[in-house]
Design a protein around this motif. Structure first.
Motif, short mmCIF file in Angstrom:
data_model
loop_
_atom_site.label_atom_id
_atom_site.label_comp_id
_atom_site.label_asym_id
_atom_site.label_seq_id
_atom_site.Cartn_x
_atom_site.Cartn_y
_atom_site.Cartn_z
N LEU A 1 0.83 -1.20 0.00
CA LEU A 1 0.00 0.00 0.00
C LEU A 1 0.87 1.26 0.00
O LEU A 1 0.61 2.21 -0.76
CB LEU A 1 -0.92 0.00 1.22
N TRP A 2 1.89 1.25 0.83
CA TRP A 2 2.78 2.40 0.88
C TRP A 2 3.57 2.56 -0.42
O TRP A 2 3.71 3.68 -0.95
CB TRP A 2 3.75 2.26 2.05
N LEU A 3 4.08 1.45 -0.96
CA LEU A 3 4.84 1.52 -2.20
C LEU A 3 3.98 2.02 -3.36
O LEU A 3 4.45 2.76 -4.22
CB LEU A 3 5.43 0.15 -2.54
N GLY A 4 2.70 1.59 -3.37
CA GLY A 4 1.83 2.01 -4.45
C GLY A 4 1.43 3.47 -4.36
O GLY A 4 1.61 4.25 -5.31
N ALA A 5 0.91 3.87 -3.20
CA ALA A 5 0.44 5.25 -3.04
C ALA A 5 1.59 6.22 -2.83
O ALA A 5 1.55 7.36 -3.33
CB ALA A 5 -0.53 5.32 -1.86
N GLY A 6 2.62 5.79 -2.11
CA GLY A 6 3.72 6.68 -1.79
C GLY A 6 4.86 6.66 -2.80
O GLY A 6 5.08 7.62 -3.53
N ALA A 7 5.57 5.52 -2.87
CA ALA A 7 6.76 5.45 -3.72
C ALA A 7 6.43 5.55 -5.20
O ALA A 7 7.09 6.28 -5.95
CB ALA A 7 7.50 4.14 -3.43
N SER A 8 5.38 4.82 -5.65
CA SER A 8 5.02 4.88 -7.06
C SER A 8 4.14 6.08 -7.37
O SER A 8 4.42 6.83 -8.31
CB SER A 8 4.29 3.59 -7.48
N GLY A 9 3.07 6.27 -6.59
CA GLY A 9 2.15 7.37 -6.86
C GLY A 9 2.79 8.73 -6.67
O GLY A 9 3.03 9.47 -7.62
N LEU A 10 3.08 9.06 -5.43
CA LEU A 10 3.67 10.36 -5.13
C LEU A 10 5.09 10.47 -5.67
O LEU A 10 5.51 11.52 -6.16
CB LEU A 10 3.65 10.59 -3.62
N GLY A 11 5.84 9.36 -5.59
CA GLY A 11 7.25 9.39 -5.98
C GLY A 11 7.48 9.73 -7.43
O GLY A 11 8.23 10.65 -7.76
N TYR A 12 6.86 9.00 -8.34
CA TYR A 12 7.07 9.26 -9.76
C TYR A 12 6.51 10.62 -10.18
O TYR A 12 7.05 11.28 -11.07
CB TYR A 12 6.47 8.14 -10.61
N PHE A 13 5.41 11.02 -9.55
CA PHE A 13 4.85 12.34 -9.84
C PHE A 13 5.85 13.43 -9.48
O PHE A 13 6.15 14.32 -10.29
CB PHE A 13 3.55 12.53 -9.07
#
Length: 284
Positions: A208-220
């Motif tokens: 959940l953290w990797l998806g919303a944080g690292a991938s979602g917020l991170g790549y943005f």
């Protein structure tokens, strides 16, 4: 620059979470699919389609499919061919691709940024070089495919947004980026995935953290930051994750790390970043 530094710290923690709790325990294609789906859900409420040119939407989806979707397919397959140290050392060439792709897009050549990228590669090699096995050529090519896809995504986004006459706010269009990645992740999971799912609440929480944080917020934030810095700084920052990730791994999980090599390699990468930001280089 602040965006890139923030994401570097964010991804430094993510690297250890994947290595400790997910690698070998959860199917990698399911993990990729989960991360992309969650990232899509984060940005779908902000997604705008009215008033956008179809060409812009198509480019964003293509970049997302390349930077996240195809890149992950190359990256995860590389672990079947190489040891972990080999994969890590072969990822250090990303700054060279960033510099070359951007210069190609701009139809120019900046030798200063190329030397800075080479210096960043040298710094990362000092940190991560652990020797290579004899049969590594195919694995090397697979990792370079992942590096090239990641470079194409960030450079492409930087160029597309710079050339857009009336570019919308980043958060209004970035959902298209993740939808493009989803178009790659779904068939990849259906064709290559295995029924190996998270078995603990901790693993689900990390996903959940990797998806919303690292991938979602991170790549943005990373791609938005890419539009605000020079191509040389962007290239060098691609290798800043290596010392940051090793330092986090050392402080939290106490994994053995050669502190001398970490300090020396980190200093070389920092020097290459400083070299990109000097006024004389900016003018050139």
């Amino acid at each position: 620059m602040n965006y890139l530094i923030s994401v570097t710290l964010l991804w430094a923690f993510s690297f250890s979470l994947i290595g400790v709790y997910l690698a070998g325990q959860v199917d990698s294609y399911f993990a990729v699919l989960t991360r992309v789906v969650l990232a899509c859900l984060v940005f779908l409420p902000f997604l705008r389609w009215r008033g956008l040119r179809p060409g812009l939407i198509g480019r964003l989806m293509a970049l997302g499919g390349t930077q996240l979707g195809i890149m992950y397919l190359f990256y995860y397959h590389s672990f079947l061919l190489l040891s972990v140290p080999e994969v890590l050392i072969f990822t250090i060439f990303t700054p060279l691709y960033v510099t070359a792709l951007y210069d190609l897009q701009q139809r120019r050549f900046n030798p200063g940024f190329l030397w800075a990228a080479l210096l960043a590669v040298a710094g990362a090699a000092i940190i991560r070089y652990d020797g290579l096995t004899q049969n590594y050529l195919l694995g090397f090519l697979v990792v370079q495919g992942a590096n090239l896809c990641f470079a194409i995504g960030q450079v492409g986004y930087k160029v597309v947004m710079a050339r857009e006459p009336q570019a919308p706010a980043h958060h209004h269009i970035f959902g298209w980026f993740y939808l493009g990645a989803l178009a790659v992740a779904v068939p990849a999971w259906l064709l290559l995935g295995k029924p190996q799912y998270p078995t603990t609440q901790l693993q689900w929480g990390i996903l959940l953290w990797l998806g919303a944080g690292a991938s979602g917020l991170g790549y943005f934030l990373w791609n938005k930051g890419a539009t605000l810095v020079s191509s040389g700084t962007l290239a060098v920052m691609n290798n800043a994750l290596i010392p940051a990730g090793l330092l986090v791994n050392l402080l939290i999980w106490n994994k053995g790390t050669d502190l001398t090599r970490l300090a020396l390699g980190g200093a070389v990468i920092a020097a290459s970043l400083w070299f990109c930001r000097t006024p004389s280089q900016s003018r050139r």
